[in-house]
Design an enzyme around this catalytic site. Sequence first.
Site, PDB file in Angstrom:
ATOM      1  N   LYS A  29       5.226  -5.805   3.429  1.00 10.88           N
ATOM      2  CA  LYS A  29       6.652  -5.892   3.070  1.00 10.88           C
ATOM      3  C   LYS A  29       7.368  -4.577   3.376  1.00 10.88           C
ATOM      4  CE  LYS A  29       5.808  -6.853  -1.291  1.00 10.88           C
ATOM      5  NZ  LYS A  29       4.334  -6.946  -1.388  1.00 10.88           N
ATOM      6  N   ARG A 104       9.458 -10.687  -8.298  1.00  8.85           N
ATOM      7  CA  ARG A 104       8.012 -10.895  -8.386  1.00  8.85           C
ATOM      8  C   ARG A 104       7.658 -11.930  -9.445  1.00  8.85           C
ATOM      9  NH1 ARG A 104       6.636  -5.635  -5.852  1.00  8.85           N
ATOM     10  NH2 ARG A 104       4.425  -5.651  -5.396  1.00  8.85           N
ATOM     11  N   ARG A 143      -5.413   2.092   2.936  1.00  8.65           N
ATOM     12  CA  ARG A 143      -4.239   2.898   2.550  1.00  8.65           C
ATOM     13  C   ARG A 143      -4.602   3.867   1.431  1.00  8.65           C
ATOM     14  NH1 ARG A 143       1.142  -0.085   0.530  1.00  8.65           N
ATOM     15  NH2 ARG A 143      -0.077  -0.335  -1.359  1.00  8.65           N
ATOM     16  N   ARG A 149      -2.070   6.783  -4.150  1.00  9.43           N
ATOM     17  CA  ARG A 149      -1.507   5.849  -5.133  1.00  9.43           C
ATOM     18  C   ARG A 149      -2.568   5.428  -6.136  1.00  9.43           C
ATOM     19  NH1 ARG A 149       2.457   1.464  -2.307  1.00  9.43           N
ATOM     20  NH2 ARG A 149       1.617   0.241  -4.021  1.00  9.43           N
ATOM     21  N   ARG A 160      -4.145  -6.646  -9.069  1.00  9.99           N
ATOM     22  CA  ARG A 160      -2.822  -6.896  -8.471  1.00  9.99           C
ATOM     23  C   ARG A 160      -2.800  -8.243  -7.756  1.00  9.99           C
ATOM     24  NH1 ARG A 160      -2.281  -1.800  -4.859  1.00  9.99           N
ATOM     25  NH2 ARG A 160      -0.248  -2.628  -4.241  1.00  9.99           N
TER      26      ARG A 160
HETATM   27  P1  B4P Z   1       2.773  -2.219   2.908  1.00  6.16           P
HETATM   28  O1  B4P Z   1       3.850  -2.542   3.874  1.00  6.16           O
HETATM   29  O2  B4P Z   1       2.840  -0.874   2.257  1.00  6.16           O
HETATM   30  O3  B4P Z   1       2.588  -3.297   1.777  1.00  6.16           O
HETATM   31  P2  B4P Z   1       3.544  -3.831   0.642  1.00  6.16           P
HETATM   32  O4  B4P Z   1       3.431  -5.313   0.763  1.00  6.16           O
HETATM   33  O5  B4P Z   1       4.922  -3.254   0.734  1.00  6.16           O
HETATM   34  O6  B4P Z   1       2.876  -3.183  -0.651  1.00  6.16           O
HETATM   35  P3  B4P Z   1       2.779  -3.337  -2.240  1.00  6.16           P
HETATM   36  O7  B4P Z   1       3.018  -4.751  -2.649  1.00  6.16           O
HETATM   37  O8  B4P Z   1       1.459  -2.725  -2.518  1.00  6.16           O
HETATM   38  O9  B4P Z   1       3.733  -2.363  -2.971  1.00  6.16           O
HETATM   39  P4  B4P Z   1       4.972  -2.268  -3.963  1.00  6.16           P
HETATM   40  O10 B4P Z   1       5.381  -0.892  -3.713  1.00  6.16           O
HETATM   41  O11 B4P Z   1       5.972  -3.344  -3.721  1.00  6.16           O
HETATM   42  O12 B4P Z   1       1.399  -2.393   3.717  1.00  6.16           O
HETATM   43  C1  B4P Z   1       0.151  -2.083   3.117  1.00  6.16           C
HETATM   44  C2  B4P Z   1      -0.754  -1.394   4.140  1.00  6.16           C
HETATM   45  O13 B4P Z   1      -1.041  -2.277   5.218  1.00  6.16           O
HETATM   46  C3  B4P Z   1      -0.119  -0.149   4.768  1.00  6.16           C
HETATM   47  O14 B4P Z   1      -1.100   0.848   4.825  1.00  6.16           O
HETATM   48  C4  B4P Z   1       0.292  -0.608   6.169  1.00  6.16           C
HETATM   49  O15 B4P Z   1       0.248   0.433   7.109  1.00  6.16           O
HETATM   50  C5  B4P Z   1      -0.731  -1.684   6.472  1.00  6.16           C
HETATM   51  N1  B4P Z   1      -0.196  -2.741   7.322  1.00  6.16           N
HETATM   52  C6  B4P Z   1       1.042  -3.301   7.233  1.00  6.16           C
HETATM   53  N2  B4P Z   1       1.195  -4.267   8.185  1.00  6.16           N
HETATM   54  C7  B4P Z   1      -0.010  -4.322   8.861  1.00  6.16           C
HETATM   55  C8  B4P Z   1      -0.501  -5.128   9.959  1.00  6.16           C
HETATM   56  N3  B4P Z   1       0.244  -6.049  10.561  1.00  6.16           N
HETATM   57  N4  B4P Z   1      -1.775  -4.911  10.378  1.00  6.16           N
HETATM   58  C9  B4P Z   1      -2.565  -3.965   9.795  1.00  6.16           C
HETATM   59  N5  B4P Z   1      -2.141  -3.179   8.765  1.00  6.16           N
HETATM   60  C10 B4P Z   1      -0.896  -3.344   8.304  1.00  6.16           C
HETATM   61  O16 B4P Z   1       4.454  -2.440  -5.496  1.00  6.16           O
HETATM   62  C11 B4P Z   1       3.634  -1.523  -6.198  1.00  6.16           C
HETATM   63  C12 B4P Z   1       3.587  -1.810  -7.724  1.00  6.16           C
HETATM   64  O17 B4P Z   1       4.889  -1.532  -8.339  1.00  6.16           O
HETATM   65  C13 B4P Z   1       3.299  -3.252  -8.170  1.00  6.16           C
HETATM   66  O18 B4P Z   1       1.914  -3.557  -8.201  1.00  6.16           O
HETATM   67  C14 B4P Z   1       3.950  -3.301  -9.593  1.00  6.16           C
HETATM   68  O19 B4P Z   1       3.121  -2.730 -10.574  1.00  6.16           O
HETATM   69  C15 B4P Z   1       5.184  -2.424  -9.439  1.00  6.16           C
HETATM   70  N6  B4P Z   1       6.376  -3.245  -9.108  1.00  6.16           N
HETATM   71  C16 B4P Z   1       7.081  -3.181  -7.930  1.00  6.16           C
HETATM   72  N7  B4P Z   1       8.081  -4.074  -7.945  1.00  6.16           N
HETATM   73  C17 B4P Z   1       8.026  -4.727  -9.137  1.00  6.16           C
HETATM   74  C18 B4P Z   1       8.774  -5.794  -9.724  1.00  6.16           C
HETATM   75  N8  B4P Z   1       9.779  -6.393  -9.078  1.00  6.16           N
HETATM   76  N9  B4P Z   1       8.437  -6.227 -10.977  1.00  6.16           N
HETATM   77  C19 B4P Z   1       7.435  -5.661 -11.642  1.00  6.16           C
HETATM   78  N10 B4P Z   1       6.670  -4.658 -11.149  1.00  6.16           N
HETATM   79  C20 B4P Z   1       6.952  -4.192  -9.894  1.00  6.16           C
END
Ligand code: B4P
Length: 204
Positions: A29, A104, A143, A149, A160
Amino acid sequence: MLKIKIKDLKNIQKQMINIVIFGAPGSGKGTQSERIVEKYGFAHISTGDVLRNEIKKDSELGKTAKNYISKGQLIPDSLMTDILASVYDSLCPCKGVIFDGFPRTIPQAESLNKLLAERKESVTAMIELNVPQDELISRLIERGKTSGRSDDNKETIKQRLSVYENQTSPLMDWYEKQGKSHSIDGLGSMDRIFNDICKVLDTL
Ligand code: B4P
């Protein structure tokens, strides 16, 4: 007749594009949101980034958030909704917004609809990045080697993913029923995935 047309045109110009980018932890994302922002000039609201910034500042909100994030749990809905409203109002009106990591839960999705309706806006589309679980786990572990993190470790990742399954994934049906859901294969090169996202965005 002409007057009506000009008025309609003004309304069309005022309408913002509000995109929810959706998927499990590690589905990409954040990665894809950055690309969308660069190409389309939309504002980016990542609730995960907002919370991590607060943790860095050691604010009261950061202290609360740290407690939940390090256990792989979600921050309570009411707190998240207040945060979202204040970030949204600091960035908008603007051309468009990418909601990355929000909603979420179904209550968060209902709050988002309410927040947007109060501003005469609505969710334009939800884009889901579909990635198999074993790939999610390996991306997040990878990551974790450099991210620093507290939630990128095996135990918390498992938690998660289970929170995602139980509390977040029902949103797929929720948006599907509203005809707003677009599912994209999130496995493969970042360029190909981005290309598929652009195909959806260019139709909106
Ligand atoms: P990212 O792009 O970083 O993944 P994400 O889906 O954004 O991450 P996440 O869900 O963990 O985080 P968030 O900050 O929202 O990609 C992950 C990895 O994969 C990276 O290293 C990237 O380089 C790699 N990658 C990406 N695309 C790729 C591909 N095509 N091929 C290979 N590798 C690839 O949330 C963190 C925490 O915050 C939650 O657990 C929760 O506790 C809290 N939180 C956030 N929003 C909330 C909400 N609305 N309500 C309640 N809690 C919340």
